[in-house]
Enzyme design. Structure first.
Site, PDB file in Angstrom:
ATOM      1  N   GLY A  11      10.786  -2.036   0.805  1.00 33.19           N
ATOM      2  CA  GLY A  11      11.573  -1.352   0.057  1.00 33.19           C
ATOM      3  C   GLY A  11      13.154  -1.017   0.037  1.00 33.19           C
ATOM      4  O   GLY A  11      13.393  -0.898   1.229  1.00 33.19           O
ATOM      5  N   ARG A  72       8.387  -7.485  -2.060  1.00 27.88           N
ATOM      6  CA  ARG A  72       7.303  -7.217  -1.155  1.00 27.88           C
ATOM      7  C   ARG A  72       6.560  -8.587  -1.448  1.00 27.88           C
ATOM      8  O   ARG A  72       6.094  -8.725  -2.561  1.00 27.88           O
ATOM      9  CB  ARG A  72       6.426  -5.943  -1.566  1.00 27.88           C
ATOM     10  N   ASP A 103       8.833  -1.493   8.670  1.00 25.57           N
ATOM     11  CA  ASP A 103       7.896  -1.785   9.593  1.00 25.57           C
ATOM     12  C   ASP A 103       7.029  -3.123   9.166  1.00 25.57           C
ATOM     13  O   ASP A 103       6.560  -4.082   9.941  1.00 25.57           O
ATOM     14  CB  ASP A 103       7.023  -0.950  10.065  1.00 25.57           C
ATOM     15  N   THR A 126      14.987   1.811   6.048  1.00 23.12           N
ATOM     16  CA  THR A 126      14.051   2.445   5.172  1.00 23.12           C
ATOM     17  C   THR A 126      14.178   4.037   5.245  1.00 23.12           C
ATOM     18  O   THR A 126      14.574   4.721   6.152  1.00 23.12           O
ATOM     19  CB  THR A 126      12.562   2.093   5.813  1.00 23.12           C
ATOM     20  N   ASP A 128      11.952   6.204   5.099  1.00 18.89           N
ATOM     21  CA  ASP A 128      10.696   6.708   5.587  1.00 18.89           C
ATOM     22  C   ASP A 128      10.969   7.164   7.148  1.00 18.89           C
ATOM     23  O   ASP A 128      10.338   8.086   7.705  1.00 18.89           O
ATOM     24  CB  ASP A 128       9.639   5.761   5.660  1.00 18.89           C
ATOM     25  N   ASP A 130      10.241   5.530   9.686  1.00 18.93           N
ATOM     26  CA  ASP A 130       8.968   5.320  10.553  1.00 18.93           C
ATOM     27  C   ASP A 130       8.733   4.203  11.557  1.00 18.93           C
ATOM     28  O   ASP A 130       7.735   3.837  11.959  1.00 18.93           O
ATOM     29  CB  ASP A 130       7.732   5.158   9.352  1.00 18.93           C
ATOM     30  N   ARG A 172       5.509   7.090   2.680  1.00 17.65           N
ATOM     31  CA  ARG A 172       4.401   6.501   2.582  1.00 17.65           C
ATOM     32  C   ARG A 172       3.255   7.402   3.429  1.00 17.65           C
ATOM     33  O   ARG A 172       2.939   8.556   3.001  1.00 17.65           O
ATOM     34  CB  ARG A 172       4.562   5.078   3.391  1.00 17.65           C
TER      35      ARG A 172
HETATM   36  O1  F6P Z   1       8.821   2.561   2.227  1.00 13.07           O
HETATM   37  C1  F6P Z   1       9.856   3.024   1.294  1.00 13.07           C
HETATM   38  C2  F6P Z   1       9.009   3.629   0.052  1.00 13.07           C
HETATM   39  O2  F6P Z   1       9.988   4.218  -0.726  1.00 13.07           O
HETATM   40  C3  F6P Z   1       8.021   4.440   0.618  1.00 13.07           C
HETATM   41  O3  F6P Z   1       8.500   6.120   0.878  1.00 13.07           O
HETATM   42  C4  F6P Z   1       6.877   4.698  -0.558  1.00 13.07           C
HETATM   43  O4  F6P Z   1       5.549   4.963  -0.167  1.00 13.07           O
HETATM   44  C5  F6P Z   1       7.015   2.962  -0.771  1.00 13.07           C
HETATM   45  O5  F6P Z   1       8.191   2.654  -0.479  1.00 13.07           O
HETATM   46  C6  F6P Z   1       7.066   2.661  -2.555  1.00 13.07           C
HETATM   47  O6  F6P Z   1       6.740   1.361  -2.463  1.00 13.07           O
HETATM   48  P1  F6P Z   1       7.093   0.366  -3.719  1.00 13.07           P
HETATM   49  O7  F6P Z   1       8.514   0.203  -3.806  1.00 13.07           O
HETATM   50  O8  F6P Z   1       6.280  -0.927  -3.403  1.00 13.07           O
HETATM   51  O9  F6P Z   1       6.242   1.243  -4.791  1.00 13.07           O
END
Ligand code: F6P
Length: 323
Positions: A11, A72, A103, A126, A128, A130, A172
């Site tokens: 992300g 991803r 992570d 990130t 998050d 985390d 997340r």
């Molecule tokens: O890890 C960053 C984040 O924005 C999280 O807070 C969220 O749950 C996730 O990515 C969303 O992922 P995607 O971009 O795959 O929808």
């Protein structure tokens, strides 16, 4: 080591570009030839390698997103996918890798290293926050401020209409973002995945406070703490009051990074290159980070084997201030 590559993965977060800039500029300063990998691990598999010069990173420190793009990548989770990436690394004579991400990106970096011993340094970026081993990740501060701006506005309408609002923030499965946002917004309740909550107790306190004259409520909820619409229904049923849900969503991932996000992005970027410069072919992968305001580095293995803990004291303080 003469040729290194930098990539952004997972992300996106505000400050990714400031990181790329710091890596490219410091790598050139230390005499490396530096390349950018477009679209994260997907681009590594697909051979999307581009040369990066001093001017490739001009005027990007203030930009959200990532000029290298990100993805991803399911294919990289397979041994075959990683084999394709290793071939690209070898074909381009890349001798060291800087991975900018969270992570998931670092888990993938660990798997790559298992299969092909190449020096790797990770930069935690990130919203998050985390990543275990660092107090802060790049982008976290900006996301907090973006969420706050939205919540302050929602508070105006919550007050005027005497409504209860559940405001869902990202993160997340973790509640780091929600806790900081809850504290800084002065919300009445914070719901985190890490702390058990009892909706009956919450409803009782809403009813009790209404009697005392409190007519609006802001509940900050981490996306990993449950279903905000289901919780809204339950509170409505139990208290009889109107409950609205507002999901802040992807706006938290974009925008110009704050001064703090830019600063740690820049310091992490330089430190990552300095660490990479001193690594040997089979050195264990490292992560850069910040602890008690000092820039540090540590083994990727530490991050993979440990879990970052939520600050329970901070949670309790937020509760004291919300009475
Ligand atoms: O890890 C960053 C984040 O924005 C999280 O807070 C969220 O749950 C996730 O990515 C969303 O992922 P995607 O971009 O795959 O929808």
């Amino acid at each position: 080591m003469e040729r290194i590559a930098v990539m952004t993965s997972g992300g996106d977060a505000p400050g990714m570009n400031a990181c790329i800039r710091a890596v490219v500029r410091s790598a050139i300063y230390y005499g490396f030839k530096v390349f950018g990998v477009r679209r994260g691990y997907a681009g590594l598999i697909g051979g999307e390698i581009i040369p990066m010069e001093l001017r490739s990173v001009s005027g990007i420190i203030n930009l959200g997103g990532t000029i290298l793009k990100t993805a991803r990548c399911e294919e990289f989770r397979t041994k075959e996918g990683r084999e394709k990436a290793i071939k690209v690394i070898k074909d381009n004579n890349i001798e060291g890798l800087v991975v900018i991400g969270g992570d998931g990106s670092f888990t993938a970096a660990g798997q790559l290293y298992e299969q092909y011993k190449i020096p790797i340094v990770g930069i935690p970026v990130t919203i998050d926050n985390d990543v275990c081993g660092t107090d802060y990740t790049v982008g976290f501060d900006t996301a907090i401020n973006t969420a706050l701006e939205a919540i302050d506005k929602i508070r105006d309408t919550a007050f005027s209409h005497e409504r209860i609002f559940i405001i869902e923030v990202m993160g997340r499965k973790r509640g780091f973002l929600a806790l900081e946002v809850g504290l800084a917004s002065g919300s009445e309740i914070v719901l985190l995945p890490e702390v058990k909550y009892d909706l009956d107790v919450i409803c009782e306190s809403i009813l009790h406070n209404r009697e005392k004259g409190k007519t609006s409520y802001i509940i900050i909820m981490a996306e990993g703490a449950g279903n905000s619409f289901a919780i809204a229904d339950q509170i409505k049923k139990c208290t009889g009051f109107e409950v609205k849900v507002s999901i802040i969503g992807y706006i938290q991932r974009g925008g110009s990074p704050t001064a703090r996000s830019r600063k740690i992005a820049s310091l992490f970027g330089i430190h990552a290159v300095q660490v990479l410069k001193d690594m040997q072919e089979s050195s264990n992968p490292k992560i850069v980070g910040i602890r008690e305001e000092k820039i540090i580095d540590y083994d990727l293995e530490y991050m993979l084997k440990n879990e970052k803990k939520i600050d329970k004291e901070l949670y309790e303080l937020a509760q004291i201030l919300a009475i």
